[in-house]
Structures are given as structure tokens and as C-alpha cells.
Design a protein around this motif. Structure first.
Motif, PDB file in Angstrom:
ATOM      1  N   PHE A 113     -64.067  -4.599  18.231  1.00 60.29           N
ATOM      2  CA  PHE A 113     -64.312  -3.174  18.049  1.00 60.29           C
ATOM      3  C   PHE A 113     -63.455  -2.625  16.906  1.00 60.29           C
ATOM      4  CE2 PHE A 113     -65.567  -3.231  22.661  1.00 60.29           C
ATOM      5  CZ  PHE A 113     -66.866  -2.779  22.478  1.00 60.29           C
ATOM      6  N   ARG A 114     -64.072  -1.853  16.018  1.00 62.99           N
ATOM      7  CA  ARG A 114     -63.353  -1.125  14.972  1.00 62.99           C
ATOM      8  C   ARG A 114     -63.387   0.384  15.222  1.00 62.99           C
ATOM      9  NH1 ARG A 114     -60.221  -5.007  13.568  1.00 62.99           N
ATOM     10  NH2 ARG A 114     -61.176  -6.705  12.368  1.00 62.99           N
ATOM     11  N   PHE A 115     -64.416   0.844  15.916  1.00 58.16           N
ATOM     12  CA  PHE A 115     -64.528   2.276  16.225  1.00 58.16           C
ATOM     13  C   PHE A 115     -65.488   2.429  17.398  1.00 58.16           C
ATOM     14  CE2 PHE A 115     -66.747   6.325  15.959  1.00 58.16           C
ATOM     15  CZ  PHE A 115     -65.700   7.227  15.828  1.00 58.16           C
TER      16      PHE A 115
ATOM     17  N   HIS B  80     -62.341   3.911  24.876  1.00 61.71           N
ATOM     18  CA  HIS B  80     -62.668   3.938  23.452  1.00 61.71           C
ATOM     19  C   HIS B  80     -61.426   4.121  22.585  1.00 61.71           C
ATOM     20  CE1 HIS B  80     -62.440   8.191  24.464  1.00 61.71           C
ATOM     21  NE2 HIS B  80     -62.414   8.487  23.183  1.00 61.71           N
TER      22      HIS B  80
ATOM     23  N   ILE C  34     -59.806  -0.578  20.506  1.00 61.46           N
ATOM     24  CA  ILE C  34     -59.951  -0.882  19.084  1.00 61.46           C
ATOM     25  C   ILE C  34     -59.146  -2.133  18.732  1.00 61.46           C
ATOM     26  CG2 ILE C  34     -59.681   0.001  16.748  1.00 61.46           C
ATOM     27  CD1 ILE C  34     -61.772   1.411  18.582  1.00 61.46           C
TER      28      ILE C  34
END
Length: 305
Positions: free
Chosen positions: A188-190, A204, A208
Motif C-alpha cells: 500500500f502507498r495510499f 488506512h 501504508i
């Protein structure tokens, strides 16, 4: 007859039939037999041939096909300009079918592989592949906007993508995943805060950099991770309708949504894959971005056994 022959490995890797890469995968540097036929029948490969730029011929042994190989071939079918297909598959003996539609060919491949991917009491995920190019021809919506941005940017990611998402009110439903060749597992990057309906409220924020497959519902994470890898490796968008039952304490969260996965090039070797999604429901306001004809394709499962 002009013939281009490619093979897709069980891992979803494309290779030429007469390449050293294929011979290495076959485990025989100098086969004195039909190596491609052997790989299709015994190793889960799918043979993909384009004949005179007018017909695509696909050979497979459905019982041996793995999800990455199936996804790779279906993606190629949906992005091809050829609309005539011959499916050759092994079922006690070799059988053949002619199909005159990309969508029907994709659906038929799913049916053929159903013994491998059929729903059971434990399987909770369904996916219906769609042709992403139809988004360019339909009315404006969140998926159409991201597709247009991707096309106008020639698939290159820069800070303007985030600015665009903010300006068009798309950021909350956006997920960005990074995939590197040397590190197969997507991370995950965003994660937009609009995904807290199926994730923990603060997930969330602290997820990241973590692997997509390490979501609270690991089965769902492992399943969806394969689609990110497929899009990153093929460099082709993917547009689907998805139904999923996600384990989210204290109860199971069941959702039906449409999603658009877009691959973006970056200055590094990392490919960023964006997910834009939109819930689908019974209300008229929740209709898909692209309206299906009455004889729309049946659902199929892409969940491994």
C-alpha cells in the motif's frame, strides 16, 4: 499463414515458444518433443496464438490453469482488436469451440476453469471482467475521470494525479499500490478514508508500506493482491464488477462494486497501480458506469481453491 505464438506460465508470465525463458520453465534446454503442448497439458501453461491478425487461438488444460495465467489471458483478450476466437481445451480429449466475441470468450474461459475456481461454502469472492475501453464512451463518472486522466498522462504518474483526484472529489475512494519487479508482493502507498466501511477506522493510516495481502481479512488480501500484480506486470488497465464478503469484526461485510485498476509508470522500477471503486446496489443511482445489455455475462469466481 502468419502465426504469433506466446505462452503464459502458471504464474502469469508471458514468453515466446522458442525462447530460452520458456525452455528454462519447461526444465528441458533441448526438447525433442512438442514442449508447448506438454506445458499446456501438464504444467498449467496457456498457449495464445494470433493467426493472420484475424483469429486468436487459445489452448489450455482447464484443470491445471492457475489464477494468474487465466487473468493474463483474459486481460489480453479484452484489449485485443480481434473478435474471433478458437478455444482448444483438454477434457478427456481435446475439444474445440469458435467464439465471436471477446466478452463471451472471457466468460467461456471462466466456465471451463470453473472446477478449479468454483464457489464453495468457503469461497467468498466473485469478479466479472469488463472492457475498460467502454469507459471512454460512457457518461462522466469517477471511473471515467480516472481513465481519462491515465490516458492523457500516457500512464505516467506524477503529483498532478493526486491533485486531479482531489479536484474531482475522487481521493477518498482511491487506493494506490506499489509493485516492484524484485519484490513481487504489492504494498500500500495510499488508502483513501472512504474505505473505512470495510477496513478498521484507522487501518488506512498505519497500513501504508505494508503488504496488500496482510489485510485484516488475509484471504481477501491474498486474493485481491493477485489482480494488482497482474495489472502491474501486463501494463494494462482492468475494469471489473466485484462481489466480496470480507471478514470485518464483529460481522462479515458483503459488498458489490465496480473497480478500475490502472498501471502507472514512475521514475523508478516501481509500478503504481491505482484503484478507483464505486459501490453498486439496487438503487438506480448505483447503476454501473457502463450499462450492460440484457444478455450480460454471467458471474464467475476467480478464487483459487
Amino acid at each position: 499463414m502468419n502465426r504469433l505464438t506466446m505462452l503464459v506460465s502458471a504464474e502469469g508470465t508471458w514468453m515466446l515458444e522458442d525462447s530460452s525463458e520458456f525452455r528454462a520453465a519447461l526444465g528441458d534446454p533441448e526438447p525433442d518433443y512438442d514442449g508447448a503442448a506438454f506445458a499446456v497439458k501438464n504444467l498449467g501453461f496457456i498457449r495464445f496464438q494470433i493467426l493472420d491478425k484475424s483469429i486468436i487461438e487459445i489452448d489450455l488444460h482447464p484443470r491445471n490453469v492457475e489464477i494468474p495465467a487465466l487473468l493474463a489471458v483474459q486481460q489480453q483478450i479484452l484489449t485485443s482488436h480481434i473478435k474471433l476466437f478458437r478455444l482448444k481445451y483438454f477434457d478427456l480429449g481435446w475439444k474445440s469451440e469458435i467464439i465471436c466475441s471477446a466478452e463471451l470468450a472471457v466468460a467461456r474461459l471462466s466456465e471451463l476453469c470453473a472446477p478449479r475456481f468454483a464457489l464453495s461454502a468457503e469461497d467468498r469472492f466473485l469478479v466479472e471482467p469488463q472492457d475498460y475501453r467502454r469507459l471512454y464512451e460512457s457518461e462522466q463518472g469517477p471511473l471515467q475521470l480516472m481513465a481519462q486522466k491515465w490516458r492523457m498522462s500516457f500512464g505516467h504518474f506524477d503529483p498532478s494525479v493526486i491533485a486531479f483526484a482531489i479536484n474531482k472529489d475522487l481521493l477518498s475512494r482511491l487506493i494506490i499500490v506499489g509493485v516492484r519487479p524484485a519484490r513481487a508482493e504489492p504494498v500500500f502507498r495510499f488508502i483513501g478514508d472512504g474505505h473505512t466501511n470495510w477496513l478498521d477506522d484507522n487501518y488506512h493510516l498505519h497500513a501504508i508500506g505494508g503488504r496488500v495481502e496482510d489485510q485484516p481479512d488475509k484471504t481477501y488480501g491474498q486474493w485481491v493482491s493477485q489482480f494488482y500484480k497482474s495489472v502491474a506486470s501486463t501494463g494494462q488497465p482492468r475494469y471489473d464488477y466485484v462481489t466480496a464478503s470480507i471478514q470485518r469484526p464483529p460481522a462479515t461485510y458483503t459488498t458489490h462494486y465496480e473497480r478500475l485498476l490502472l498501471p502507472w509508470k514512475t521514475p523508478s522500477d516501481e509500478v503504481l497501480v491505482t484503484l478507483t471503486s464505486r459501490g453498486l446496489g439496487a438503487d438506480a443511482a448505483d447503476k454501473p458506469s457502463v450499462i450492460e445489455p440484457e444478455n450480460s455475462l454471467p458471474r464467475y469466481s476467480a478464487m483459487s481453491s
